[in-house]
Write an enzyme that holds these catalytic residues in place. Structure first.
Site, PDB file in Angstrom:
ATOM      1  N   SER A   4       0.815  -1.218   0.000  1.00  0.00           N
ATOM      2  CA  SER A   4       0.000   0.000   0.000  1.00  0.00           C
ATOM      3  C   SER A   4       0.847   1.266   0.000  1.00  0.00           C
ATOM      4  O   SER A   4       0.418   2.302  -0.517  1.00  0.00           O
ATOM      5  CB  SER A   4      -0.935   0.019   1.212  1.00  0.00           C
ATOM      6  OG  SER A   4      -0.202  -0.032   2.422  1.00  0.00           O
ATOM      7  N   GLY A  31      -1.883  -4.188   1.253  1.00  0.00           N
ATOM      8  CA  GLY A  31      -1.882  -5.439   2.009  1.00  0.00           C
ATOM      9  C   GLY A  31      -0.873  -6.462   1.536  1.00  0.00           C
ATOM     10  O   GLY A  31      -0.712  -7.507   2.169  1.00  0.00           O
ATOM     11  N   ASN A  61       4.329  -5.534   5.658  1.00  0.00           N
ATOM     12  CA  ASN A  61       3.129  -6.291   6.029  1.00  0.00           C
ATOM     13  C   ASN A  61       3.459  -7.685   6.541  1.00  0.00           C
ATOM     14  O   ASN A  61       2.716  -8.234   7.351  1.00  0.00           O
ATOM     15  CB  ASN A  61       2.155  -6.367   4.856  1.00  0.00           C
ATOM     16  CG  ASN A  61       1.511  -5.034   4.576  1.00  0.00           C
ATOM     17  OD1 ASN A  61       1.267  -4.239   5.473  1.00  0.00           O
ATOM     18  ND2 ASN A  61       1.257  -4.758   3.308  1.00  0.00           N
ATOM     19  N   ASP A 152       0.019   7.776  10.173  1.00  0.00           N
ATOM     20  CA  ASP A 152      -0.298   6.634  11.028  1.00  0.00           C
ATOM     21  C   ASP A 152       0.967   5.876  11.449  1.00  0.00           C
ATOM     22  O   ASP A 152       0.887   4.750  11.902  1.00  0.00           O
ATOM     23  CB  ASP A 152      -1.284   5.687  10.329  1.00  0.00           C
ATOM     24  CG  ASP A 152      -0.734   5.102   9.030  1.00  0.00           C
ATOM     25  OD1 ASP A 152       0.404   5.458   8.624  1.00  0.00           O
ATOM     26  OD2 ASP A 152      -1.431   4.290   8.409  1.00  0.00           O
ATOM     27  N   HIS A 155       2.141   4.700   6.776  1.00  0.00           N
ATOM     28  CA  HIS A 155       1.894   5.214   5.431  1.00  0.00           C
ATOM     29  C   HIS A 155       2.375   6.657   5.323  1.00  0.00           C
ATOM     30  O   HIS A 155       2.439   7.373   6.326  1.00  0.00           O
ATOM     31  CB  HIS A 155       0.408   5.109   5.088  1.00  0.00           C
ATOM     32  CG  HIS A 155      -0.065   3.698   5.059  1.00  0.00           C
ATOM     33  ND1 HIS A 155      -0.621   3.090   6.168  1.00  0.00           N
ATOM     34  CD2 HIS A 155      -0.036   2.765   4.080  1.00  0.00           C
ATOM     35  CE1 HIS A 155      -0.918   1.844   5.855  1.00  0.00           C
ATOM     36  NE2 HIS A 155      -0.569   1.611   4.593  1.00  0.00           N
TER      37      HIS A 155
END
Length: 177
Positions: A4, A31, A61, A152, A155
């Site tokens: 992502s 993802g 991930n 966050d 990202h």
């Protein structure tokens, strides 16, 4: 190629300014883990393409979803590089260290990301592959992540994409020669 964070280039002015003129394609999918990229490569993702340069940023991930430890994540990244070398041997590869996670430098995921990246750094024994760690460019002097760059703590914001573009554009230009 990536997850992502790579997919996030979509709609970014930094992409339009730096990479769209190079006829770049974004193969980032939200993802994705290393095994997903390997599946896509095995099932036709690059068929008919002859890229000059491939940028890889994958692995966060695997660690963040607890599906892999740092060694397994590094092995997955190495397998991606090996697959690309086989499928598109003329392409040069810019392998990026996994970007920092967590707000603080001593965060558990930050440590795992650094460990995994250090383990796959060895693929640069191949002259077609170059490793680059731009993670510190996203962080404050004290090593903390800010919401201004990573809202966050994972990202990137538009400012984060500007930092990323500025950090790799000269390297990509060099690899395109």
């Amino acid at each position: 190629l990536g997850d992502s964070i790579t997919q996030g280039w979509e709609g970014q002015p930094a992409w339009d300014n730096h990479f769209a003129p190079l006829k770049a394609a974004n193969f980032g999918f939200s993802g994705d883990r290393t095994e997903h990229v390997l599946w896509r490569l095995a099932n036709g993702e690059l068929v008919g393409l002859t890229p000059k340069v491939i940028v890889i940023m994958i692995g966060t991930n695997n660690l963040g979803h607890n599906s892999s430890n740092p060694q397994q994540t590094a092995d997955g990244v190495k397998a991606i590089v090996a697959t690309l070398r086989q499928k598109v041997p003329a392409a040069k590869i810019l392998l990026l260290a996994i970007f920092p996670r967590d707000e603080k430098p001593d965060g558990p995921l930050r440590k795992q990301v650094a460990e995994a990246s250090s383990l796959f750094k060895s693929v640069t024994d191949d002259p077609q592959v170059q490793y680059l760690d731009i993670g510190p460019k996203f962080l404050s002097e004290d090593g903390t992540a800010t919401k201004e760059v990573m809202p966050d703590f994972l990202h990137l914001s538009p400012k984060g994409y500007d930092i990323w573009a500025s950090a790799i554009a000269p390297k990509i230009a060099d690899l395109m020669k």
